[in-house]
Design a protein around this motif. Sequence first.
Motif, PDB file in Angstrom:
ATOM      1  N   GLU A 307       0.895  -1.216   0.062  1.00 27.98           N
ATOM      2  CA  GLU A 307       0.038   0.072  -0.116  1.00 27.98           C
ATOM      3  C   GLU A 307       0.982   1.286  -0.128  1.00 27.98           C
ATOM      4  N   LEU A 308       0.442   2.331  -0.520  1.00 29.36           N
ATOM      5  CA  LEU A 308       0.824   3.762  -0.465  1.00 29.36           C
ATOM      6  C   LEU A 308       0.137   4.349   0.530  1.00 29.36           C
ATOM      7  N   TYR A 309       0.616   5.160   1.300  1.00 25.59           N
ATOM      8  CA  TYR A 309       0.221   5.907   2.443  1.00 25.59           C
ATOM      9  C   TYR A 309       0.390   7.735   2.298  1.00 25.59           C
ATOM     10  N   ILE A 310      -0.517   8.418   2.463  1.00 27.11           N
ATOM     11  CA  ILE A 310      -0.514   9.823   2.555  1.00 27.11           C
ATOM     12  C   ILE A 310      -1.090  10.227   3.788  1.00 27.11           C
ATOM     13  N   LEU A 311      -0.170  10.847   4.537  1.00 28.45           N
ATOM     14  CA  LEU A 311      -0.608  11.433   5.898  1.00 28.45           C
ATOM     15  C   LEU A 311      -1.153  12.626   5.992  1.00 28.45           C
ATOM     16  N   VAL A 312      -2.448  12.544   6.356  1.00 26.62           N
ATOM     17  CA  VAL A 312      -3.364  13.757   6.327  1.00 26.62           C
ATOM     18  C   VAL A 312      -3.446  14.382   7.500  1.00 26.62           C
ATOM     19  N   GLU A 313      -3.293  13.608   8.626  1.00 27.52           N
ATOM     20  CA  GLU A 313      -3.264  14.393  10.009  1.00 27.52           C
ATOM     21  C   GLU A 313      -2.434  13.490  10.885  1.00 27.52           C
ATOM     22  N   GLY A 314      -1.608  14.188  11.576  1.00 22.01           N
ATOM     23  CA  GLY A 314      -0.783  13.686  12.698  1.00 22.01           C
ATOM     24  C   GLY A 314       0.734  13.694  12.281  1.00 22.01           C
ATOM     25  N   GLU A 315       1.654  13.110  13.124  1.00 22.54           N
ATOM     26  CA  GLU A 315       2.891  12.765  12.841  1.00 22.54           C
ATOM     27  C   GLU A 315       3.326  11.330  13.043  1.00 22.54           C
ATOM     28  N   CYS A 316       4.389  10.794  12.202  1.00 26.04           N
ATOM     29  CA  CYS A 316       4.787   9.417  12.259  1.00 26.04           C
ATOM     30  C   CYS A 316       6.377   9.482  12.465  1.00 26.04           C
ATOM     31  N   GLU A 317       6.873   8.421  12.813  1.00 22.41           N
ATOM     32  CA  GLU A 317       8.458   8.247  12.913  1.00 22.41           C
ATOM     33  C   GLU A 317       8.925   7.317  11.934  1.00 22.41           C
ATOM     34  N   VAL A 318       9.993   7.481  11.338  1.00 19.56           N
ATOM     35  CA  VAL A 318      10.603   6.639  10.212  1.00 19.56           C
ATOM     36  C   VAL A 318      11.893   5.970  11.147  1.00 19.56           C
ATOM     37  N   THR A 319      12.018   4.918  11.201  1.00 11.72           N
ATOM     38  CA  THR A 319      13.159   4.202  11.712  1.00 11.72           C
ATOM     39  C   THR A 319      13.723   3.150  10.377  1.00 11.72           C
ATOM     40  N   ASN A 320      15.025   2.748  10.800  1.00 10.28           N
ATOM     41  CA  ASN A 320      15.661   1.656   9.959  1.00 10.28           C
ATOM     42  C   ASN A 320      16.487   0.746  11.114  1.00 10.28           C
ATOM     43  N   SER A 321      16.180  -0.332  11.278  1.00  9.01           N
ATOM     44  CA  SER A 321      17.200  -0.811  12.205  1.00  9.01           C
ATOM     45  C   SER A 321      17.343  -0.353  13.761  1.00  9.01           C
ATOM     46  N   GLY A 322      16.026   0.235  13.788  1.00  8.75           N
ATOM     47  CA  GLY A 322      15.968   0.909  15.237  1.00  8.75           C
ATOM     48  C   GLY A 322      16.457   2.348  15.420  1.00  8.75           C
ATOM     49  N   VAL A 323      17.173   2.888  14.175  1.00  9.65           N
ATOM     50  CA  VAL A 323      17.639   4.179  14.174  1.00  9.65           C
ATOM     51  C   VAL A 323      16.573   5.202  13.695  1.00  9.65           C
ATOM     52  N   LYS A 324      16.460   6.351  14.253  1.00  7.64           N
ATOM     53  CA  LYS A 324      15.547   7.187  13.882  1.00  7.64           C
ATOM     54  C   LYS A 324      15.966   8.001  12.544  1.00  7.64           C
ATOM     55  N   LEU A 325      15.288   7.899  11.524  1.00  7.78           N
ATOM     56  CA  LEU A 325      15.473   8.457  10.235  1.00  7.78           C
ATOM     57  C   LEU A 325      14.912  10.045  10.166  1.00  7.78           C
ATOM     58  N   ALA A 326      13.583  10.030  10.312  1.00  2.62           N
ATOM     59  CA  ALA A 326      12.763  11.141  10.180  1.00  2.62           C
ATOM     60  C   ALA A 326      11.582  11.213  10.667  1.00  2.62           C
ATOM     61  N   THR A 327      10.986  12.445  10.905  1.00  5.31           N
ATOM     62  CA  THR A 327       9.734  12.610  11.352  1.00  5.31           C
ATOM     63  C   THR A 327       8.721  13.017  10.473  1.00  5.31           C
ATOM     64  N   LEU A 328       7.577  12.290  10.174  1.00  2.21           N
ATOM     65  CA  LEU A 328       6.700  12.725   9.012  1.00  2.21           C
ATOM     66  C   LEU A 328       5.531  13.739   9.481  1.00  2.21           C
ATOM     67  N   GLU A 329       5.133  14.605   8.707  1.00  2.00           N
ATOM     68  CA  GLU A 329       4.095  15.546   9.323  1.00  2.00           C
ATOM     69  C   GLU A 329       2.854  15.352   8.170  1.00  2.00           C
ATOM     70  N   ALA A 330       2.008  15.819   8.335  1.00  2.00           N
ATOM     71  CA  ALA A 330       0.781  16.057   7.319  1.00  2.00           C
ATOM     72  C   ALA A 330       1.290  16.455   5.953  1.00  2.00           C
ATOM     73  N   GLY A 331       0.672  15.847   5.014  1.00  2.00           N
ATOM     74  CA  GLY A 331       1.194  16.102   3.644  1.00  2.00           C
ATOM     75  C   GLY A 331       2.518  15.090   3.135  1.00  2.00           C
ATOM     76  N   SER A 332       3.059  14.468   3.622  1.00  2.00           N
ATOM     77  CA  SER A 332       4.020  13.508   3.821  1.00  2.00           C
ATOM     78  C   SER A 332       3.349  12.142   3.234  1.00  2.00           C
ATOM     79  N   SER A 333       4.177  11.640   2.092  1.00  2.00           N
ATOM     80  CA  SER A 333       3.917  10.243   1.674  1.00  2.00           C
ATOM     81  C   SER A 333       4.615   9.279   1.977  1.00  2.00           C
ATOM     82  N   PHE A 334       4.499   8.091   1.875  1.00  3.28           N
ATOM     83  CA  PHE A 334       5.559   7.040   2.069  1.00  3.28           C
ATOM     84  C   PHE A 334       4.957   5.405   1.420  1.00  3.28           C
ATOM     85  N   GLY A 335       5.841   4.797   0.868  1.00  2.00           N
ATOM     86  CA  GLY A 335       5.380   3.625   0.353  1.00  2.00           C
ATOM     87  C   GLY A 335       4.988   3.601  -1.033  1.00  2.00           C
ATOM     88  N   GLU A 336       5.574   4.830  -2.111  1.00  2.00           N
ATOM     89  CA  GLU A 336       4.923   4.705  -3.199  1.00  2.00           C
ATOM     90  C   GLU A 336       5.437   3.719  -4.048  1.00  2.00           C
TER      91      GLU A 336
END
Length: 410
Positions: A307-336
């Motif tokens: 699935e592709l996701y578009i964040l409409v409201e809220g915040e999400c955290e992106v991690t890789n192997s437990g290491v924080k990479l970024a914080t996603l805010e409204a308007g961000s997309s992931f999984g294209e």
Amino acid sequence: MRVRSGGCSSSDKESRDCWGIDPSGSFFVLAAGTGNEGGGALASRRACEGIIKALIPHREQIEHMAADTRPDARQMLVSALCGAMIRAEKDLFEIAEQTPRYKCMATTCDLVFLANGTAYICHIGDSRVYLLRGDTGRQLTVDHNVCEYLRAQGKKEEELVYHSHKNRFTRALGMGGGAEIDTLQVSLRQGDRLVICTDGLHRHFQNATHLAQLYRSVDPQRAAEFLVSNAIERGSSENVSVICVEITDPGVRRSALETDSRITALEQICFFRDLSYQEMLQVMPITFERTIEPGFVIIQEGDAGEELYILVEGECEVTNSGVKLATLEAGSSFGELSLIDRQPRSATVTAITMCRVLAIRASDFEKLTASGTLAVKLLWNVVHELSEQLRRSSDTIRKQGMKLLEKGIQ
């Protein structure tokens, strides 16, 4: 959901148009036929009758699908509506096989189903569906005729004006079989008006805003009668038919995001850029909303991408192997890229706060890219994005190579 509606046709005894309104205010269907020796009139009538008869006995099940927020239910609803049109087309082929003089008959068809503040539209041919809101309006459907086909190929407007075959169908029920039906979805508000009309009407107003001005604030039946008489006064030489629907109470809409908000969100995604409003409406049936609780893992590193996701409201955290990479805010997309290759996820995305996301499944996206002008645009956008990513990767590799070369020289 409560509506008022009305319909009208020009008083031509040999009319090739036909329309039908479900008394419950759920289904509306309009068709304009073509064919010699009464074939056009027969095609439109059989299509309308067949579609209404196919849907009315299953109204409760279809309304239940419309109330279900799961994406599979949405696809079942769309399949049920299109299925009724496809069965009507099969009926036309059977008639043509039994009666050779009807072998060239075909018909345009627009089917509108209303439920929970939403219009679900199935469209084929060059009849149209308009949405009027206040003093303005929008054309929701795209004509399936030679003129629109050539316009999509980049032909200039002055080349189309005098084209001898510009009004010929490129799609209709009864043309070659396997009808390619556009499916659209649009949110409705109280006071909105839907106009479903044949080309005998829409050729005689300038645009959707002009139609809204002609419609004014009268009740749907009076509006329908006025629009038909106005087209005749303007010299319409064809059959003129129209259905007018006014939304008096949209009811409870199952989705929190209105159509325009969804379109705004999708426009941020590379795959959906440069699509027209009508084309975006064709994407709407494959989008669905999800509310995510804080701490919930939306995608897990290593899992297959679906699935592709578009964040409409809220915040999400992106991690890789437990290491924080970024914080996603409204308007961000992931999984294209999951819409294309379904490869394992490269990172984990977790909701930090209560989130609302707009999602598209890879399987539904694939169906949308199966055929048609919209499919070509979507696939071209995919190719363009992949080429851009390849170019960026090549540039990164080149720069790294130059750095290594410089170190070697030193």
